[in-house]
Design a protein around this motif. Structure first.
Motif, PDB file in Angstrom:
ATOM      1  N   ARG A 273       0.831  -1.197   0.000  1.00  0.00           N
ATOM      2  CA  ARG A 273       0.000   0.000   0.000  1.00  0.00           C
ATOM      3  C   ARG A 273       0.869   1.253   0.000  1.00  0.00           C
ATOM      4  O   ARG A 273       1.812   1.357   0.782  1.00  0.00           O
ATOM      5  N   TYR A 274       0.515   2.190  -0.867  1.00  0.00           N
ATOM      6  CA  TYR A 274       1.216   3.463  -0.931  1.00  0.00           C
ATOM      7  C   TYR A 274       0.211   4.584  -0.706  1.00  0.00           C
ATOM      8  O   TYR A 274      -0.760   4.710  -1.451  1.00  0.00           O
ATOM      9  N   THR A 275       0.450   5.367   0.321  1.00  0.00           N
ATOM     10  CA  THR A 275      -0.445   6.486   0.622  1.00  0.00           C
ATOM     11  C   THR A 275       0.175   7.831   0.253  1.00  0.00           C
ATOM     12  O   THR A 275      -0.494   8.858   0.329  1.00  0.00           O
ATOM     13  N   LYS A 276       1.435   7.811  -0.157  1.00  0.00           N
ATOM     14  CA  LYS A 276       2.104   9.032  -0.589  1.00  0.00           C
ATOM     15  C   LYS A 276       2.858   8.757  -1.884  1.00  0.00           C
ATOM     16  O   LYS A 276       3.360   7.647  -2.102  1.00  0.00           O
ATOM     17  N   GLN A 277       2.921   9.767  -2.727  1.00  0.00           N
ATOM     18  CA  GLN A 277       3.619   9.641  -4.003  1.00  0.00           C
ATOM     19  C   GLN A 277       4.504  10.868  -4.220  1.00  0.00           C
ATOM     20  O   GLN A 277       4.210  11.957  -3.734  1.00  0.00           O
ATOM     21  N   ALA A 278       5.583  10.638  -4.946  1.00  0.00           N
ATOM     22  CA  ALA A 278       6.456  11.732  -5.367  1.00  0.00           C
ATOM     23  C   ALA A 278       6.508  11.731  -6.890  1.00  0.00           C
ATOM     24  O   ALA A 278       6.710  10.684  -7.515  1.00  0.00           O
ATOM     25  N   TYR A 279       6.289  12.896  -7.484  1.00  0.00           N
ATOM     26  CA  TYR A 279       6.256  13.015  -8.939  1.00  0.00           C
ATOM     27  C   TYR A 279       7.471  13.805  -9.419  1.00  0.00           C
ATOM     28  O   TYR A 279       7.801  14.856  -8.871  1.00  0.00           O
ATOM     29  N   ILE A 280       8.107  13.296 -10.458  1.00  0.00           N
ATOM     30  CA  ILE A 280       9.223  13.990 -11.084  1.00  0.00           C
ATOM     31  C   ILE A 280       8.771  14.459 -12.463  1.00  0.00           C
ATOM     32  O   ILE A 280       8.353  13.654 -13.294  1.00  0.00           O
ATOM     33  N   SER A 281       8.831  15.751 -12.696  1.00  0.00           N
ATOM     34  CA  SER A 281       8.448  16.307 -13.991  1.00  0.00           C
ATOM     35  C   SER A 281       9.666  16.411 -14.901  1.00  0.00           C
ATOM     36  O   SER A 281      10.804  16.584 -14.435  1.00  0.00           O
ATOM     37  N   VAL A 282       9.429  16.323 -16.189  1.00  0.00           N
ATOM     38  CA  VAL A 282      10.507  16.489 -17.166  1.00  0.00           C
ATOM     39  C   VAL A 282      10.973  17.943 -17.132  1.00  0.00           C
ATOM     40  O   VAL A 282      10.176  18.858 -17.358  1.00  0.00           O
ATOM     41  N   PRO A 283      12.256  18.192 -16.823  1.00  0.00           N
ATOM     42  CA  PRO A 283      12.728  19.575 -16.701  1.00  0.00           C
ATOM     43  C   PRO A 283      12.991  20.260 -18.026  1.00  0.00           C
ATOM     44  O   PRO A 283      12.946  21.488 -18.126  1.00  0.00           O
ATOM     45  N   VAL A 284      13.267  19.460 -19.073  1.00  0.00           N
ATOM     46  CA  VAL A 284      13.641  20.052 -20.352  1.00  0.00           C
ATOM     47  C   VAL A 284      13.365  19.039 -21.460  1.00  0.00           C
ATOM     48  O   VAL A 284      13.506  17.830 -21.267  1.00  0.00           O
ATOM     49  N   GLN A 285      12.930  19.508 -22.616  1.00  0.00           N
ATOM     50  CA  GLN A 285      12.678  18.606 -23.739  1.00  0.00           C
ATOM     51  C   GLN A 285      13.975  17.960 -24.196  1.00  0.00           C
ATOM     52  O   GLN A 285      15.032  18.589 -24.229  1.00  0.00           O
ATOM     53  N   GLY A 286      13.903  16.689 -24.544  1.00  0.00           N
ATOM     54  CA  GLY A 286      15.097  16.007 -24.997  1.00  0.00           C
ATOM     55  C   GLY A 286      14.890  14.513 -25.141  1.00  0.00           C
ATOM     56  O   GLY A 286      13.770  14.034 -25.342  1.00  0.00           O
ATOM     57  N   ILE A 287      15.978  13.762 -25.014  1.00  0.00           N
ATOM     58  CA  ILE A 287      15.976  12.303 -25.170  1.00  0.00           C
ATOM     59  C   ILE A 287      16.376  11.695 -23.835  1.00  0.00           C
ATOM     60  O   ILE A 287      17.444  12.005 -23.280  1.00  0.00           O
ATOM     61  N   PHE A 288      15.508  10.816 -23.301  1.00  0.00           N
ATOM     62  CA  PHE A 288      15.650  10.287 -21.948  1.00  0.00           C
ATOM     63  C   PHE A 288      16.286   8.899 -21.976  1.00  0.00           C
ATOM     64  O   PHE A 288      15.858   8.014 -22.720  1.00  0.00           O
ATOM     65  N   TYR A 289      17.313   8.715 -21.138  1.00  0.00           N
ATOM     66  CA  TYR A 289      17.982   7.427 -20.978  1.00  0.00           C
ATOM     67  C   TYR A 289      17.840   6.972 -19.526  1.00  0.00           C
ATOM     68  O   TYR A 289      18.051   7.761 -18.597  1.00  0.00           O
ATOM     69  N   SER A 290      17.484   5.714 -19.341  1.00  0.00           N
ATOM     70  CA  SER A 290      17.362   5.180 -17.985  1.00  0.00           C
ATOM     71  C   SER A 290      17.508   3.667 -18.031  1.00  0.00           C
ATOM     72  O   SER A 290      16.985   3.008 -18.935  1.00  0.00           O
ATOM     73  N   ASN A 291      18.203   3.111 -17.046  1.00  0.00           N
ATOM     74  CA  ASN A 291      18.335   1.656 -16.910  1.00  0.00           C
ATOM     75  C   ASN A 291      17.280   1.077 -15.981  1.00  0.00           C
ATOM     76  O   ASN A 291      17.241  -0.136 -15.766  1.00  0.00           O
ATOM     77  N   LEU A 292      16.439   1.942 -15.418  1.00  0.00           N
ATOM     78  CA  LEU A 292      15.430   1.497 -14.465  1.00  0.00           C
ATOM     79  C   LEU A 292      14.109   1.210 -15.173  1.00  0.00           C
ATOM     80  O   LEU A 292      13.851   1.711 -16.270  1.00  0.00           O
ATOM     81  N   LYS A 293      13.273   0.431 -14.508  1.00  0.00           N
ATOM     82  CA  LYS A 293      11.952   0.120 -15.034  1.00  0.00           C
ATOM     83  C   LYS A 293      10.939   0.231 -13.908  1.00  0.00           C
ATOM     84  O   LYS A 293      11.305   0.307 -12.718  1.00  0.00           O
ATOM     85  N   ALA A 294       9.659   0.238 -14.271  1.00  0.00           N
ATOM     86  CA  ALA A 294       8.601   0.267 -13.268  1.00  0.00           C
ATOM     87  C   ALA A 294       8.732  -0.940 -12.348  1.00  0.00           C
ATOM     88  O   ALA A 294       9.008  -2.053 -12.798  1.00  0.00           O
ATOM     89  N   GLY A 295       8.561  -0.708 -11.054  1.00  0.00           N
ATOM     90  CA  GLY A 295       8.726  -1.759 -10.058  1.00  0.00           C
ATOM     91  C   GLY A 295      10.068  -1.737  -9.363  1.00  0.00           C
ATOM     92  O   GLY A 295      10.236  -2.364  -8.301  1.00  0.00           O
ATOM     93  N   ASP A 296      11.048  -1.024  -9.926  1.00  0.00           N
ATOM     94  CA  ASP A 296      12.364  -0.926  -9.289  1.00  0.00           C
ATOM     95  C   ASP A 296      12.295  -0.003  -8.077  1.00  0.00           C
ATOM     96  O   ASP A 296      11.566   0.993  -8.069  1.00  0.00           O
TER      97      ASP A 296
END
Length: 352
Positions: A273-296
């Motif tokens: 159960r999650y009762t709090k969330q933190a949102y990260i907004s895209v700071p600048v238009q561009g090309i996003f790289y990440s090694n993480l996936k949902a659930g990590d």
């Protein structure tokens, strides 16, 4: 089986006798133990028209009206296909109460394969509630759902999923609205018995004169028991996701004493159960790289990824602002300033 096609002109209000005669509530009250497939044609002042297909299931006995919506975003396929399957399976003679099934709320988005907006006016249906009867076509659609569908609804399940650019884990969610405590308690209970292992409770914050924007938040503001499912990712779907979604619906119908389907898969007692969330907004238009996936799991200040310009030059590094689990994130390279890049579910009880 009945087939109707109704033309509803938004140029006149739903207060007119004609619109009342064609209302969803009126159709549900006409006969019992029938399935009625209808297409409501919504028209704006400038004569732009859009269809909303709705299946109305009238049960054999009186009971609550349970509304299930999918396809507010046209590329969220698991929930769309689950409702089309539900339409084939449901037996109105075994139903107590009514079902309002909207498998594809945003038909233009569905057929144009447009993930977030209605191509007819470039507006996001899940950002314009409560809508406006004299607005653009998407605003007219939201107004129709608010006034015609939600007004006939006791319990609303608004179903979503990972669009073509979204990676997410399956979860069920509701708003913790203290103004309507009984409805919030029921939404929480339906979430618990749904069969989804991850349950997210959103804070309900709505200032005076502030639009609700979101479909199921609008329903909550109207005092309706409302919750939402998120399942599927990156524009894909599979049979397991369809089955999981439909099993959740049948469990809810059973708890609401509306329908009893025997062959439902057993559920896990383990819940996150999650009762709090933190949102990260895209700071600048561009090309996003990440090694993480949902659930990590990420820790505060961990590197989530980075953004480059069109030449591959790194222009921004993205850090986690809280410790928790990634509920959903952008899963494809292009990102635009202001989009939600990542949502982290904050596990307050987690111990290293």
């Amino acid at each position: 089986m009945k087939h109707f096609s109704f033309l509803i002109f938004i140029l006149i209000t739903f207060q007119s006798l004609k619109a009342q005669t064609l209302s969803i509530r009126h159709i549900l009250d006409q006969e019992k133990s029938v399935i009625t497939d209808t297409t409501f044609q919504l028209t704006t002042r400038d004569k732009r028209t859009v269809p909303i297909p709705i299946t109305l299931v009238s049960g054999s006995e009186k009971g609550p009206t349970f509304t299930i919506i999918a396809g507010i975003h046209g590329m969220e396929y698991p929930t769309i296909l689950s409702l089309l399957q539900l339409r084939k399976e449901i037996d109105p003679k075994k139903l107590k109460g009514n079902l309002i099934i909207i498998p594809i709320a945003n038909v233009p988005s569905f057929y144009s394969r447009t993930p977030f907006v209605n191509p007819m006016d470039e507006k996001n249906l899940n950002r314009v509630f409560p809508g406006h009867p004299n607005g653009s076509i998407t605003e007219v659609m939201a107004d129709f759902l608010t006034r015609e569908v939600f007004s006939a609804t006791d319990v609303l399940l608004d179903m979503h999923g990972g669009d073509v650019g979204e990676d997410l884990i399956p979860f069920i969610c509701y708003y913790n609205n203290q103004e309507f405590k009984a409805q919030t308690k029921k939404a929480a209970h339906l979430s618990e018995i749904s069969g989804f292992d991850t349950i997210v409770s959103y804070p309900y914050i709505l200032n005076a004169h502030q639009p609700t924007m979101y479909a199921f938040k609008q329903a909550v503001s109207q005092g309706i028991t409302a919750l939402s499912i998120e399942i599927g990712k990156l524009g894909y779907w599979n049979k397991d996701e369809v089955s999981k979604t439909n099993d959740a619906i049948y469990r809810m119908l059973f708890v609401l004493k509306m329908y009893d389907k025997k062959d439902i898969s057993p559920t896990s007692f383990k819940k996150i159960r999650y009762t709090k969330q933190a949102y990260i907004s895209v700071p600048v238009q561009g090309i996003f790289y990440s090694n993480l996936k949902a659930g990590d799991r990420v820790h505060k200040d961990d590197k989530i990824g980075y953004i480059t310009d069109l030449f591959g030059n790194k222009i921004n590094t993205i850090l986690a602002m809280e410790t928790g689990v990634i509920l959903y994130k952008i899963g494809t390279p292009p990102v635009n300033k202001g989009e939600t890049l990542c949502c982290i579910g904050i596990d307050e009880n987690f111990v290293e």
